[in-house]
Structures are given as C-alpha cells and as structure tokens.
Write a protein that holds these residues in place. Structure first.
Motif, PDB file in Angstrom:
ATOM      1  N   PRO A  10      -5.552   2.608  -3.362  1.00  0.00           N
ATOM      2  CA  PRO A  10      -4.239   2.913  -3.942  1.00  0.00           C
ATOM      3  C   PRO A  10      -3.664   1.762  -4.769  1.00  0.00           C
ATOM      4  N   ILE A  11      -3.892   0.534  -4.312  1.00  0.00           N
ATOM      5  CA  ILE A  11      -3.412  -0.624  -5.071  1.00  0.00           C
ATOM      6  C   ILE A  11      -4.196  -0.753  -6.366  1.00  0.00           C
ATOM      7  N   ALA A  12      -5.513  -0.570  -6.298  1.00  0.00           N
ATOM      8  CA  ALA A  12      -6.348  -0.673  -7.500  1.00  0.00           C
ATOM      9  C   ALA A  12      -5.944   0.368  -8.542  1.00  0.00           C
ATOM     10  N   LYS A  13      -5.658   1.581  -8.100  1.00  0.00           N
ATOM     11  CA  LYS A  13      -5.221   2.621  -9.036  1.00  0.00           C
ATOM     12  C   LYS A  13      -3.898   2.249  -9.683  1.00  0.00           C
ATOM     13  N   LEU A  14      -2.994   1.706  -8.893  1.00  0.00           N
ATOM     14  CA  LEU A  14      -1.691   1.295  -9.406  1.00  0.00           C
ATOM     15  C   LEU A  14      -1.844   0.162 -10.415  1.00  0.00           C
ATOM     16  N   VAL A  15      -2.619  -0.850 -10.071  1.00  0.00           N
ATOM     17  CA  VAL A  15      -2.823  -1.985 -10.974  1.00  0.00           C
ATOM     18  C   VAL A  15      -3.502  -1.525 -12.250  1.00  0.00           C
ATOM     19  N   ARG A  16      -4.449  -0.618 -12.140  1.00  0.00           N
ATOM     20  CA  ARG A  16      -5.121  -0.101 -13.337  1.00  0.00           C
ATOM     21  C   ARG A  16      -4.111   0.575 -14.256  1.00  0.00           C
ATOM     22  N   VAL A  50       0.833  -1.205   0.000  1.00  0.00           N
ATOM     23  CA  VAL A  50       0.000   0.000   0.000  1.00  0.00           C
ATOM     24  C   VAL A  50       0.869   1.257   0.000  1.00  0.00           C
ATOM     25  N   GLU A  51       1.895   1.288   0.847  1.00  0.00           N
ATOM     26  CA  GLU A  51       2.772   2.463   0.908  1.00  0.00           C
ATOM     27  C   GLU A  51       3.470   2.705  -0.429  1.00  0.00           C
ATOM     28  N   LYS A  52       3.950   1.643  -1.053  1.00  0.00           N
ATOM     29  CA  LYS A  52       4.606   1.787  -2.360  1.00  0.00           C
ATOM     30  C   LYS A  52       3.603   2.221  -3.415  1.00  0.00           C
ATOM     31  N   ALA A  53       2.394   1.693  -3.349  1.00  0.00           N
ATOM     32  CA  ALA A  53       1.352   2.084  -4.303  1.00  0.00           C
ATOM     33  C   ALA A  53       0.999   3.558  -4.141  1.00  0.00           C
ATOM     34  N   ARG A  54       0.896   4.014  -2.897  1.00  0.00           N
ATOM     35  CA  ARG A  54       0.599   5.431  -2.640  1.00  0.00           C
ATOM     36  C   ARG A  54       1.698   6.330  -3.195  1.00  0.00           C
ATOM     37  N   ALA A  55       2.931   5.831  -3.162  1.00  0.00           N
ATOM     38  CA  ALA A  55       4.065   6.606  -3.670  1.00  0.00           C
ATOM     39  C   ALA A  55       4.220   6.463  -5.185  1.00  0.00           C
ATOM     40  N   GLY A  56       3.359   5.631  -5.803  1.00  0.00           N
ATOM     41  CA  GLY A  56       3.393   5.460  -7.250  1.00  0.00           C
ATOM     42  C   GLY A  56       4.533   4.598  -7.742  1.00  0.00           C
ATOM     43  N   GLY A  80      -0.866 -16.190 -14.268  1.00  0.00           N
ATOM     44  CA  GLY A  80      -0.967 -16.190 -15.725  1.00  0.00           C
ATOM     45  C   GLY A  80      -0.608 -14.846 -16.309  1.00  0.00           C
ATOM     46  N   ASP A  81      -1.194 -14.557 -17.446  1.00  0.00           N
ATOM     47  CA  ASP A  81      -0.923 -13.289 -18.120  1.00  0.00           C
ATOM     48  C   ASP A  81      -2.123 -12.357 -18.039  1.00  0.00           C
ATOM     49  N   ARG A  82      -2.968 -12.558 -17.062  1.00  0.00           N
ATOM     50  CA  ARG A  82      -4.208 -11.795 -16.925  1.00  0.00           C
ATOM     51  C   ARG A  82      -4.097 -10.622 -15.967  1.00  0.00           C
ATOM     52  N   ASN A  83      -2.898 -10.333 -15.471  1.00  0.00           N
ATOM     53  CA  ASN A  83      -2.720  -9.248 -14.513  1.00  0.00           C
ATOM     54  C   ASN A  83      -3.591  -9.428 -13.276  1.00  0.00           C
ATOM     55  N   VAL A  84      -3.621 -10.650 -12.777  1.00  0.00           N
ATOM     56  CA  VAL A  84      -4.315 -10.952 -11.532  1.00  0.00           C
ATOM     57  C   VAL A  84      -3.242 -11.105 -10.471  1.00  0.00           C
ATOM     58  N   TYR A  85      -3.346 -10.322  -9.414  1.00  0.00           N
ATOM     59  CA  TYR A  85      -2.341 -10.315  -8.359  1.00  0.00           C
ATOM     60  C   TYR A  85      -2.923 -10.868  -7.074  1.00  0.00           C
ATOM     61  N   THR A  86      -2.139 -11.647  -6.364  1.00  0.00           N
ATOM     62  CA  THR A  86      -2.543 -12.123  -5.043  1.00  0.00           C
ATOM     63  C   THR A  86      -1.483 -11.692  -4.045  1.00  0.00           C
ATOM     64  N   SER A 129       8.019  -1.688  -7.772  1.00  0.00           N
ATOM     65  CA  SER A 129       8.318  -2.362  -6.519  1.00  0.00           C
ATOM     66  C   SER A 129       7.085  -2.661  -5.666  1.00  0.00           C
ATOM     67  N   ALA A 130       5.979  -2.030  -5.934  1.00  0.00           N
ATOM     68  CA  ALA A 130       4.801  -2.202  -5.078  1.00  0.00           C
ATOM     69  C   ALA A 130       4.299  -3.638  -5.053  1.00  0.00           C
ATOM     70  N   LEU A 131       4.318  -4.281  -6.182  1.00  0.00           N
ATOM     71  CA  LEU A 131       3.747  -5.623  -6.262  1.00  0.00           C
ATOM     72  C   LEU A 131       4.807  -6.716  -6.330  1.00  0.00           C
ATOM     73  N   GLU A 132       6.052  -6.387  -5.950  1.00  0.00           N
ATOM     74  CA  GLU A 132       7.133  -7.358  -6.065  1.00  0.00           C
ATOM     75  C   GLU A 132       6.925  -8.607  -5.213  1.00  0.00           C
ATOM     76  N   LYS A 133       6.245  -8.500  -4.076  1.00  0.00           N
ATOM     77  CA  LYS A 133       6.001  -9.661  -3.222  1.00  0.00           C
ATOM     78  C   LYS A 133       4.681 -10.351  -3.557  1.00  0.00           C
ATOM     79  N   SER A 134       3.981  -9.845  -4.557  1.00  0.00           N
ATOM     80  CA  SER A 134       2.715 -10.469  -4.929  1.00  0.00           C
ATOM     81  C   SER A 134       2.975 -11.576  -5.936  1.00  0.00           C
ATOM     82  N   THR A 135       1.962 -12.332  -6.196  1.00  0.00           N
ATOM     83  CA  THR A 135       2.036 -13.390  -7.180  1.00  0.00           C
ATOM     84  C   THR A 135       1.150 -13.010  -8.349  1.00  0.00           C
ATOM     85  N   THR A 136       1.689 -13.066  -9.547  1.00  0.00           N
ATOM     86  CA  THR A 136       0.900 -12.817 -10.740  1.00  0.00           C
ATOM     87  C   THR A 136       0.421 -14.159 -11.264  1.00  0.00           C
TER      88      THR A 136
END
Length: 132
Positions: free
Chosen positions: A112-118, A28-34, A47-53, A38-45
C-alpha cells in the motif's frame, strides 16, 4: 533448513501489533485509505529524489530477529549469501521466513505504501513535464 532448530519461532510469523512500529502502522492505514498528503507526514524525504524513510519495526522485535539470525549463522546450517561480496547476510526465504513473515509484510503492509509513493512520484513527474 532441516538441520536448524529455531531458537525463537515467533519471529517467523508476522505479528503486526508486536513487531511493527506504531508510526509505520499509521502510515500503512493512511496509504490504504489513499490519503497521500498525510500518509507520509512522519517520514523523512531525502533530497528531491522522492526517497522516504520511516520506522518499520519495533526495537524489541529487531533485537529478537537479529538474535535469531545470529543463531542461524552459528548453527552451521547450509545457507546462501545475498551476493558474493556479503559474508554475513542471509536469504530470509531460505531460512523459512517467506510464507508467514516476508510475504504478508510485503503484500499487506509495504505494497500500500509503494502504491501511494508511486502515485506521488507519477503526479510530480507529470506536473514537472514541460513538454520537452
């Protein structure tokens, strides 16, 4: 929800440091900073559908929340179900979670995460457009 006496009234008010995962708070902090890279580096993508967990809640909070929801279900208080196929789900807004829990969670943390992912998806889509 006038009949139900809350068993754990603390779960109705979002307390980020006690309820939210440290990894989620970093995202969230990284997403707020734009910081898209690096914001989603610890997330899991997936497939190729831009779905993050990624983790959102701390395990202890999940246990407390589940226990409270089970207590609501057992109480006999009138409640709606999310859909006709769901015999166990609850609408959190009807249970009193909206003002102090779900609204702050959505607007201060998820948005903030949704805006970043969008932005990431729009960027990928525009670079992938070959003009056809």
């Amino acid at each position: 929800m006038e009949k139900y006496k809350r068993a754990d009234s603390d779960v109705y008010t979002l307390n980020p440091s006690e309820m939210l995962s440290p990894d989620f708070l970093r995202i969230v902090e990284k997403a707020r900073a734009g910081k898209a890279d690096s914001a989603l580096e610890k997330s899991t993508t997936i497939g190729d559908r831009n779905v993050y967990t990624f983790p959102c809640f701390r395990q202890e909070f999940c246990k407390r929340l589940i226990k409270e929801l089970e207590n609501i279900n057992k109480s006999g208080v009138q409640k709606s179900r999310p859909n006709s196929m769901n015999n166990y789900g609850l609408l959190l807004n009807e249970m009193g979670f909206t003002d102090a829990f779900t609204d702050p969670l959505m607007f201060k943390f998820i948005q903030p995460i949704a805006k970043l992912v969008r932005r990431i998806v729009v960027t990928i889509s525009s670079h992938g457009n070959n003009g056809s």
